[in-house]
Write a protein that holds these residues in place. Structure first.
Motif, PDB file in Angstrom:
ATOM      1  N   ILE A  72       0.852  -1.186   0.000  1.00 51.67           N
ATOM      2  CA  ILE A  72       0.000   0.000   0.000  1.00 51.67           C
ATOM      3  C   ILE A  72       0.892   1.242   0.000  1.00 51.67           C
ATOM      4  O   ILE A  72       1.998   1.240   0.539  1.00 51.67           O
ATOM      5  CB  ILE A  72      -0.958   0.056   1.212  1.00 51.67           C
ATOM      6  N   ALA A  73       0.405   2.276  -0.640  1.00 52.87           N
ATOM      7  CA  ALA A  73       1.079   3.575  -0.627  1.00 52.87           C
ATOM      8  C   ALA A  73       0.066   4.617  -0.180  1.00 52.87           C
ATOM      9  O   ALA A  73      -1.146   4.424  -0.350  1.00 52.87           O
ATOM     10  CB  ALA A  73       1.629   3.914  -2.017  1.00 52.87           C
ATOM     11  N   TYR A  74       0.550   5.709   0.384  1.00 55.57           N
ATOM     12  CA  TYR A  74      -0.375   6.736   0.879  1.00 55.57           C
ATOM     13  C   TYR A  74       0.379   8.043   1.099  1.00 55.57           C
ATOM     14  O   TYR A  74       1.578   8.049   1.383  1.00 55.57           O
ATOM     15  CB  TYR A  74      -1.021   6.287   2.202  1.00 55.57           C
ATOM     16  N   PRO A  75      -0.316   9.177   0.954  1.00 55.21           N
ATOM     17  CA  PRO A  75       0.322  10.455   1.268  1.00 55.21           C
ATOM     18  C   PRO A  75       0.501  10.596   2.769  1.00 55.21           C
ATOM     19  O   PRO A  75      -0.322  10.119   3.556  1.00 55.21           O
ATOM     20  CB  PRO A  75      -0.684  11.480   0.728  1.00 55.21           C
ATOM     21  N   ALA A  76       1.584  11.245   3.158  1.00 56.52           N
ATOM     22  CA  ALA A  76       1.870  11.444   4.580  1.00 56.52           C
ATOM     23  C   ALA A  76       2.564  12.784   4.766  1.00 56.52           C
ATOM     24  O   ALA A  76       3.354  13.203   3.910  1.00 56.52           O
ATOM     25  CB  ALA A  76       2.751  10.312   5.115  1.00 56.52           C
ATOM     26  N   PRO A  77       2.283  13.496   5.852  1.00 57.21           N
ATOM     27  CA  PRO A  77       2.994  14.741   6.116  1.00 57.21           C
ATOM     28  C   PRO A  77       4.401  14.446   6.612  1.00 57.21           C
ATOM     29  O   PRO A  77       4.724  13.308   6.988  1.00 57.21           O
ATOM     30  CB  PRO A  77       2.147  15.391   7.215  1.00 57.21           C
ATOM     31  N   GLY A 130      -7.829  14.881  -5.319  1.00 52.85           N
ATOM     32  CA  GLY A 130      -7.123  13.786  -4.663  1.00 52.85           C
ATOM     33  C   GLY A 130      -5.676  13.671  -5.114  1.00 52.85           C
ATOM     34  O   GLY A 130      -5.345  13.905  -6.278  1.00 52.85           O
ATOM     35  N   SER A 131      -4.815  13.292  -4.185  1.00 54.53           N
ATOM     36  CA  SER A 131      -3.386  13.180  -4.489  1.00 54.53           C
ATOM     37  C   SER A 131      -3.089  12.059  -5.478  1.00 54.53           C
ATOM     38  O   SER A 131      -2.073  12.089  -6.181  1.00 54.53           O
ATOM     39  CB  SER A 131      -2.595  12.950  -3.199  1.00 54.53           C
ATOM     40  N   PHE A 132      -3.970  11.052  -5.567  1.00 53.85           N
ATOM     41  CA  PHE A 132      -3.703   9.929  -6.467  1.00 53.85           C
ATOM     42  C   PHE A 132      -3.588  10.364  -7.917  1.00 53.85           C
ATOM     43  O   PHE A 132      -2.899   9.719  -8.713  1.00 53.85           O
ATOM     44  CB  PHE A 132      -4.802   8.870  -6.330  1.00 53.85           C
ATOM     45  N   MET A 133      -4.228  11.452  -8.303  1.00 48.83           N
ATOM     46  CA  MET A 133      -4.214  11.863  -9.708  1.00 48.83           C
ATOM     47  C   MET A 133      -2.792  12.123 -10.201  1.00 48.83           C
ATOM     48  O   MET A 133      -2.500  11.939 -11.381  1.00 48.83           O
ATOM     49  CB  MET A 133      -5.084  13.103  -9.913  1.00 48.83           C
ATOM     50  N   TYR A 134      -1.897  12.516  -9.307  1.00 50.25           N
ATOM     51  CA  TYR A 134      -0.517  12.802  -9.720  1.00 50.25           C
ATOM     52  C   TYR A 134       0.254  11.515 -10.010  1.00 50.25           C
ATOM     53  O   TYR A 134       1.137  11.495 -10.876  1.00 50.25           O
ATOM     54  CB  TYR A 134       0.192  13.621  -8.650  1.00 50.25           C
ATOM     55  N   LEU A 135      -0.083  10.444  -9.311  1.00 45.83           N
ATOM     56  CA  LEU A 135       0.498   9.141  -9.634  1.00 45.83           C
ATOM     57  C   LEU A 135      -0.136   8.570 -10.894  1.00 45.83           C
ATOM     58  O   LEU A 135       0.542   7.949 -11.712  1.00 45.83           O
ATOM     59  CB  LEU A 135       0.299   8.185  -8.457  1.00 45.83           C
ATOM     60  N   PHE A 136      -1.433   8.788 -11.036  1.00 42.01           N
ATOM     61  CA  PHE A 136      -2.145   8.281 -12.212  1.00 42.01           C
ATOM     62  C   PHE A 136      -1.554   8.850 -13.497  1.00 42.01           C
ATOM     63  O   PHE A 136      -1.323   8.118 -14.466  1.00 42.01           O
ATOM     64  CB  PHE A 136      -3.627   8.639 -12.106  1.00 42.01           C
ATOM     65  N   LEU A 192      -3.833   4.652  -1.140  1.00 41.03           N
ATOM     66  CA  LEU A 192      -4.910   5.195  -0.319  1.00 41.03           C
ATOM     67  C   LEU A 192      -5.039   6.693  -0.556  1.00 41.03           C
ATOM     68  O   LEU A 192      -4.044   7.406  -0.634  1.00 41.03           O
ATOM     69  CB  LEU A 192      -4.630   4.931   1.162  1.00 41.03           C
ATOM     70  N   CYS A 193      -6.270   7.152  -0.642  1.00 47.25           N
ATOM     71  CA  CYS A 193      -6.513   8.577  -0.888  1.00 47.25           C
ATOM     72  C   CYS A 193      -7.763   8.994  -0.128  1.00 47.25           C
ATOM     73  O   CYS A 193      -8.843   8.449  -0.366  1.00 47.25           O
ATOM     74  CB  CYS A 193      -6.670   8.837  -2.380  1.00 47.25           C
ATOM     75  N   GLU A 194      -7.637   9.946   0.799  1.00 46.29           N
ATOM     76  CA  GLU A 194      -8.836  10.425   1.488  1.00 46.29           C
ATOM     77  C   GLU A 194      -9.787  11.074   0.490  1.00 46.29           C
ATOM     78  O   GLU A 194      -9.380  11.625  -0.523  1.00 46.29           O
ATOM     79  CB  GLU A 194      -8.482  11.420   2.598  1.00 46.29           C
ATOM     80  N   GLY A 195     -11.072  10.980   0.783  1.00 52.96           N
ATOM     81  CA  GLY A 195     -12.060  11.512  -0.156  1.00 52.96           C
ATOM     82  C   GLY A 195     -12.152  10.661  -1.404  1.00 52.96           C
ATOM     83  O   GLY A 195     -12.240   9.434  -1.343  1.00 52.96           O
TER      84      GLY A 195
END
Length: 241
Positions: free
Chosen positions: A32-37, A105-111, A96-99
Motif C-alpha cells: 500500500i502507498a499513501y500520502p503522509a505529512p 485527490g493526491s492519487f491523480m498525480y500518480l495516475f 490510499l486517498c482520502e475523499g
C-alpha cells in the motif's frame, strides 16, 4: 504480467463511509502507498488502519505541509518510480486517498505518471463535498441549479465572479483564508445563508452557521456551503458538534 495500480477513495474520514470495494482491496493488499505529512501520522492511512493486513509493505509519500510551494513534482516522480518497480515485478499496489481520488485527490498525480504503462483502476469514494452537505443537513443543489466548487485561496475577485454565476457554492480549503472569506460573503449578502463544516464525519467535526463561527482560522479539511437557488432550503436553527 505487471501488477495493477489501484487508487482507492477512502471517504472523508469515518471508516464506515468506505466502500465495500475499497475494503476488499485494502484487506487483500500486499503493498500500500499513501500520502503522509513530514510530521505526524498520515490521515489517509489512519482511515484504513484497522483494515491494513499485517506484514504489508508500506510506501509513504511524504509531502511537506507548508504554506509556501515545495517541489511536489519531484516527490511524486520519486514515488512513481518506487511504485513502478513493484508493479513491474507483478505485484499490485493499493494507493490510499482520502475523499475521492479524482476530486482534489493526491492519487491523480500518480495516475498521470503511471497509467500509460500499467493497468490502473480508480475506486471512487465519498467526497468531502457530499459529506459536508450531509452533516450540514441541507441539500447541495437540485434541478437546473449550477453548483460551483471554489478553492479558498483564489482571489476575492475570482471568488466573487464565480459566486455570482452560481446557485449553489462550495468553498474548499478554507484554512487561514477564513476571515477574508467571511468578509467577502458578508459584503455579498450571503453570510446568513452560509454553513460551515470542518473535519466532516470525524469525532472532532464542527458544524456551524458561518455567521456564528468565532475564530480567525480553520483547518485544511473545512468547507463553506452556500445555497442561493430557487428552493426554500435554509440552514437548521442549531447544530450539535
Amino acid at each position: 504480467m505487471s501488477g495493477t495500480l489501484y487508487g482507492i477513495g477512502l471517504g472523508p474520514g469515518d471508516p464506515e463511509l468506505m466502500t465495500l470495494k475499497a475494503h476488499r482491496l485494502i484487506t487483500a493488499a500486499q503493498v500500500i502507498a499513501y500520502p503522509a505529512p513530514d510530521t505526524g501520522p498520515s490521515f489517509a492511512r489512519s482511515i484504513a488502519a484497522e483494515f491494513i493486513p499485517q506484514n504489508v509493505r508500506e510506501i509513504p509519500i511524504v509531502v511537506p505541509m507548508r504554506v509556501d510551494r515545495f517541489p511536489a513534482q519531484q516527490i511524486y516522480d520519486k514515488a512513481a518510480l518506487e511504485i513502478a518497480q513493484v508493479l513491474e515485478g507483478g505485484t499490485d499496489v493499493v494507493v490510499l486517498c482520502e475523499g475521492d481520488p479524482f476530486f482534489y485527490g493526491s492519487f491523480m498525480y500518480l495516475f498521470e505518471r503511471l497509467s500509460g504503462r500499467f493497468v490502473c483502476e480508480v475506486v471512487p469514494g465519498v467526497t468531502s463535498l457530499t459529506a459536508c452537505a450531509a452533516q450540514l443537513q441541507r441539500p447541495l443543489t437540485s434541478r437546473t441549479d449550477v453548483l460551483t466548487v471554489i478553492p479558498g485561496p483564489l482571489s476575492d475577485e475570482d471568488i466573487r465572479c464565480r459566486i455570482e454565476d452560481a446557485q449553489a457554492v462550495a468553498i474548499m480549503k478554507v484554512g487561514r483564508h477564513l476571515p477574508r472569506l467571511k468578509a467577502l460573503l458578508e459584503e455579498l449578502g450571503l453570510l446568513e445563508q452560509a454553513g460551515y463544516v470542518e473535519r466532516a464525519s470525524l469525532p472532532e467535526q464542527k458544524v456551524s452557521r458561518l455567521a456564528d463561527l468565532d475564530c480567525e482560522t480553520a483547518p485544511y479539511f473545512s468547507m463553506i456551503l452556500i445555497y442561493k437557488g430557487d428552493e426554500a432550503w435554509t440552514l437548521p436553527p442549531s447544530f450539535s458538534s
